[in-house]
Motif scaffolding. Structure first.
Motif, short mmCIF file in Angstrom:
data_model
loop_
_atom_site.label_atom_id
_atom_site.label_comp_id
_atom_site.label_asym_id
_atom_site.label_seq_id
_atom_site.Cartn_x
_atom_site.Cartn_y
_atom_site.Cartn_z
N ARG A 47 82.59 -56.73 50.68
CA ARG A 47 83.79 -57.00 50.62
C ARG A 47 84.48 -56.19 51.50
N SER A 48 83.87 -54.77 52.03
CA SER A 48 84.89 -53.21 52.95
C SER A 48 83.70 -52.59 53.41
N GLY A 49 82.49 -53.11 54.12
CA GLY A 49 81.90 -53.04 54.70
C GLY A 49 81.69 -51.30 54.75
N ARG A 50 81.89 -50.99 54.06
CA ARG A 50 81.90 -49.61 53.82
C ARG A 50 81.14 -48.87 52.40
N MET A 51 80.55 -48.06 52.12
CA MET A 51 79.12 -47.44 51.19
C MET A 51 79.99 -46.70 50.72
N THR A 52 80.87 -46.34 50.41
CA THR A 52 82.48 -44.40 49.80
C THR A 52 82.75 -45.03 48.77
N VAL A 53 82.77 -44.53 47.73
CA VAL A 53 84.57 -44.82 47.16
C VAL A 53 85.06 -43.46 47.00
N PRO A 54 86.71 -44.28 46.70
CA PRO A 54 86.98 -45.21 45.94
C PRO A 54 87.10 -46.16 47.62
N GLN A 55 87.21 -47.72 46.92
CA GLN A 55 87.08 -49.01 47.81
C GLN A 55 88.90 -50.05 47.03
N GLY A 60 93.90 -58.69 48.11
CA GLY A 60 92.16 -59.46 48.54
C GLY A 60 92.08 -58.44 49.59
N ARG A 61 93.33 -57.43 50.36
CA ARG A 61 93.24 -57.15 51.45
C ARG A 61 92.52 -56.16 50.97
N HIS A 62 91.65 -55.70 51.81
CA HIS A 62 90.42 -54.05 52.04
C HIS A 62 91.76 -53.12 52.65
N VAL A 63 92.32 -52.13 52.26
CA VAL A 63 93.12 -51.05 52.37
C VAL A 63 92.85 -49.48 52.79
N GLY A 64 91.55 -49.75 52.71
CA GLY A 64 90.29 -48.60 52.48
C GLY A 64 90.05 -48.09 51.75
N GLY A 65 89.90 -46.43 52.01
CA GLY A 65 89.85 -45.71 51.00
C GLY A 65 90.94 -44.62 50.81
N CYS A 66 90.58 -43.97 49.91
CA CYS A 66 92.57 -42.42 48.89
C CYS A 66 92.12 -42.15 50.16
#
Length: 84
Positions: A47-55, A60-66
């Motif tokens: 969903r995000s294309g990223r491997m780090t948390v938080p996501q 439903g719209r990806h806003v990213g991490g912290c």
């Protein structure tokens, strides 16, 4: 109020900061704990294309991490997204 989803780990300080900000605004968070990895981790990466948390996802719209979440707050955009 918007639907907020967050992929997190129980020992992640960035996850705590993001949760604190959202809960301080009265937001209910659907949290997916990735401590054990598994299919939810794969789902987060898809969903995000990223491997780090938080996501974090809002409606439903990806806003990213912290850092991304706090940037939206500083720009005055977060409350509008949460109110949708």
């Amino acid at each position: 109020m918007a639907r907020v989803e967050m992929y997190s780990k129980s020992t992640c300080p960035y996850c705590f900061r993001a949760k604190d900000l959202l809960q301080g605004k009265g937001v209910r968070i659907e949290e997916y704990n990735l401590d054990g990895g598994g299919p939810k981790r794969d789902e987060m990466i898809d969903r995000s294309g990223r491997m780090t948390v938080p996501q974090i996802f809002i409606d439903g719209r990806h806003v990213g991490g912290c850092d991304d979440l706090f940037a939206l707050e500083r720009q005055g955009k977060l409350d509008a997204m949460l109110a949708a």
